[in-house]
Design a protein around this motif. Structure first.
Motif, mmCIF file in Angstrom:
data_model
loop_
_atom_site.group_PDB
_atom_site.id
_atom_site.type_symbol
_atom_site.label_atom_id
_atom_site.label_comp_id
_atom_site.label_asym_id
_atom_site.label_seq_id
_atom_site.Cartn_x
_atom_site.Cartn_y
_atom_site.Cartn_z
ATOM 1 N N THR A 90 20.342 7.025 -39.540
ATOM 2 C CA THR A 90 19.191 7.762 -40.339
ATOM 3 C C THR A 90 19.568 9.084 -40.905
ATOM 4 O O THR A 90 19.090 9.445 -41.686
ATOM 5 C CB THR A 90 17.897 7.749 -39.704
ATOM 6 N N ASP A 91 20.474 9.715 -40.014
ATOM 7 C CA ASP A 91 20.884 11.043 -40.658
ATOM 8 C C ASP A 91 22.423 10.831 -41.486
ATOM 9 O O ASP A 91 22.800 11.863 -41.681
ATOM 10 C CB ASP A 91 21.208 11.928 -39.380
ATOM 11 N N SER A 329 18.439 8.111 -47.770
ATOM 12 C CA SER A 329 18.699 8.836 -46.694
ATOM 13 C C SER A 329 20.128 9.117 -46.532
ATOM 14 O O SER A 329 20.415 10.291 -45.881
ATOM 15 C CB SER A 329 18.198 7.972 -45.475
ATOM 16 N N TRP A 333 21.178 13.172 -46.352
ATOM 17 C CA TRP A 333 21.883 13.799 -45.542
ATOM 18 C C TRP A 333 23.438 14.246 -45.847
ATOM 19 O O TRP A 333 23.785 15.328 -45.527
ATOM 20 C CB TRP A 333 21.919 12.791 -44.180
ATOM 21 N N GLU A 348 18.927 19.881 -38.996
ATOM 22 C CA GLU A 348 19.430 19.219 -37.946
ATOM 23 C C GLU A 348 18.530 17.775 -37.996
ATOM 24 O O GLU A 348 18.869 16.477 -37.322
ATOM 25 C CB GLU A 348 19.556 19.707 -36.602
ATOM 26 N N LYS A 349 17.304 18.148 -38.355
ATOM 27 C CA LYS A 349 16.378 16.874 -38.389
ATOM 28 C C LYS A 349 15.478 16.887 -39.590
ATOM 29 O O LYS A 349 14.939 18.050 -40.078
ATOM 30 C CB LYS A 349 15.800 16.656 -37.079
ATOM 31 N N GLU A 351 11.326 15.931 -40.658
ATOM 32 C CA GLU A 351 9.873 15.838 -40.062
ATOM 33 C C GLU A 351 9.597 14.374 -40.487
ATOM 34 O O GLU A 351 9.931 13.901 -41.763
ATOM 35 C CB GLU A 351 9.077 16.612 -40.642
ATOM 36 N N THR A 385 14.473 22.276 -38.998
ATOM 37 C CA THR A 385 13.797 20.931 -39.336
ATOM 38 C C THR A 385 13.341 21.089 -40.663
ATOM 39 O O THR A 385 12.571 22.076 -41.135
ATOM 40 C CB THR A 385 12.651 20.789 -38.356
#
Length: 454
Positions: A90-91, A329, A333, A348-349, A351, A385
């Protein structure tokens, strides 16, 4: 009953691929968190667990009923096989997983698909345990995420990549069709880089960005004294691109008088500069692009039919981002990593609610708009985030239910003025968004505003 017994060839519960799919899905619903999927003998996804969605970033509704990505495919010989593959998480990063396959057969003992379980492997596992494939196969047949700088893991782009590869081997004129921001210039550059002209110039021009006189001079050059201010000879793009490729973006915006001159270059391979009296021989491959239908432009009398046929020898259509949501996605990223490298802020992520909003958005501006959203988030937000509050205003406002394309119906000058004002009001003065609402390029939108004094 053990899983191996449930899927045994002689088990009456496994009657046919379709009879048993409902039963299997009910069983698998009990363990939605597992990374499990089911595909049929045509490699179409029948079931995609929530665990698979969380691992891959591909949602159930985006994959079920469609052909699976190459890395997820299975064959009859894969039964009880355990292989190590690499998928995109996902990243956007690569994730090593163990792929365990249980092949399924119908009552005639014919391969009908299978159930696959993926198990995430520790990061310390050696990369050399991954299967080796040639670079050529990796970039095309196995759905590489990066094809000549074009990032995609969508099956819809596989055919596009194949056409690009095939067309690049020829000298045929190519017409790239796609919405604004979909990456048409990347396609043109890929064709050039894969062609025999790759070591020669690749030049590009937006036909909507210049007035007719300036565009003619930029394309064909001019001689000294051709007009006021022409104090010396100027080599046009055709002359500078000799031996290489010339990319004509938004070719539908080309004025009619220049269309005739362009047709001559394509047919005769020569042209006369502005104010000149002798022709110049030129060897240039043309790749054109537009977000409009040239056939509709021909019907409206705004484009020459003979030129249309000369340009669209090989048509390539780029699907909009909303039709290849698997790429959202991945691209998201990719742009985040690019901005992370600037060491201003490191995300890094994302929400979960922000990711849901991004995945559900229709992306009228396509990849360019997605890039702008990431840039906006880096500019206004802080921390590791990406949150909902860091998305542009239009992501936090209710969208209009009926969003008709204003350019799909010819407008009078009065109606067009009103539509432009409405778009500017709705976008709160943000020109890029207003142009997208009007389904115009930013350059065309700017020219319209200048024309009407807005």
């Amino acid at each position: 009953m053990k899983q191996s017994a449930l899927f045994a060839k002689n088990n009456p519960l496994w009657l046919t691929q379709f009879d048993s799919s409902t039963l299997l899905i009910k069983v698998l619903d009990l363990c939605e968190s597992a990374t499990v999927y089911i595909i049929n003998n045509n490699q179409q996804v029948l079931y995609w667990s929530q665990g698979m969605a969380e691992l891959s970033g591909l949602r159930h509704e985006d994959v079920v009923g469609k052909s699976c990505l190459p890395e997820y495919k299975i064959t009859d010989t894969d039964n009880h096989q355990e292989t190590i593959i690499k998928i995109s998480g996902t990243d956007g990063s690569d994730v090593k997983v163990k792929k365990v396959v249980q092949v399924l057969h119908d009552k005639e003992n014919i391969f009908a698909g299978g159930v696959v379980l993926l198990a995430i492997l520790p990061k310390s596992m050696a990369l050399d345990t991954l299967p080796k494939v040639s670079a050529k196969v990796t970039n095309t047949e196995l759905g590489s995420q990066n094809f000549q700088g074009i990032l995609s893991r969508s099956p819809a782009m596989k055919d596009v990549f194949q056409i690009i590869s095939n067309a690049a081997e020829t000298e045929a004129t190519v017409l790239v069709r796609g919405e604004s921001g979909a990456g048409k210039e990347l396609v043109a550059k890929a064709i050039h880089d894969l062609s025999a002209r790759h070591d020669r110039p690749f030049l590009a021009i937006n036909c909507a960005a210049l007035s007719s006189n300036l565009l003619e001079s930029e394309l064909f050059g001019h001689v000294r004294g051709a007009f006021t201010g022409a104090i010396k000879d100027h080599s046009g793009l055709f002359q500078r691109a000799h031996g290489g490729t010339l990319f004509l973006d938004e070719v539908a915006e080309l004025p009619l008088e220049l269309q005739a001159k362009l047709l001559r270059v394509i047919q005769e391979r020569n042209y006369i500069p502005v104010g000149g009296d002798r022709s110049i021989e030129v060897d240039v491959r043309i790749v054109a692009a537009t977000h409009r239908s040239l056939r509709e432009e021909v019907k409206a009398g705004r484009f020459r039919e003979d030129l249309m046929y000369r340009l669209r020898v090989v048509p390539i259509f780029i699907p909009p981002l909303r039709d290849r949501r698997e790429d959202i996605s991945l691209l998201l990223w990719h742009f985040i990593y690019q901005h992370n490298a600037a060491n201003f802020r490191k995300i890094e992520k994302i929400e979960p609610e922000a990711m849901r909003i991004l995945l559900d958005y229709t992306w009228p501006g396509n990849i360019r708009e997605l890039h702008n959203v990431v840039e906006y988030a880096f500019a206004v937000g802080r921390g590791t985030t990406l949150r909902c509050s860091e998305l542009p205003p239009e992501f936090r406002e209710p969208r209009r239910a009926n969003h008709q394309s204003l350019s799909s119906v010819p407008l009078s000058a009065t109606e067009e003025i009103a539509a432009i004002r409405q778009a500017l009001t709705q976008s709160k003065g943000m020109v890029t968004i207003a142009a997208q609402l009007m389904t115009m390029s930013r350059a065309t939108f700017w020219r319209k505003r200048k024309l009407y004094g807005l």
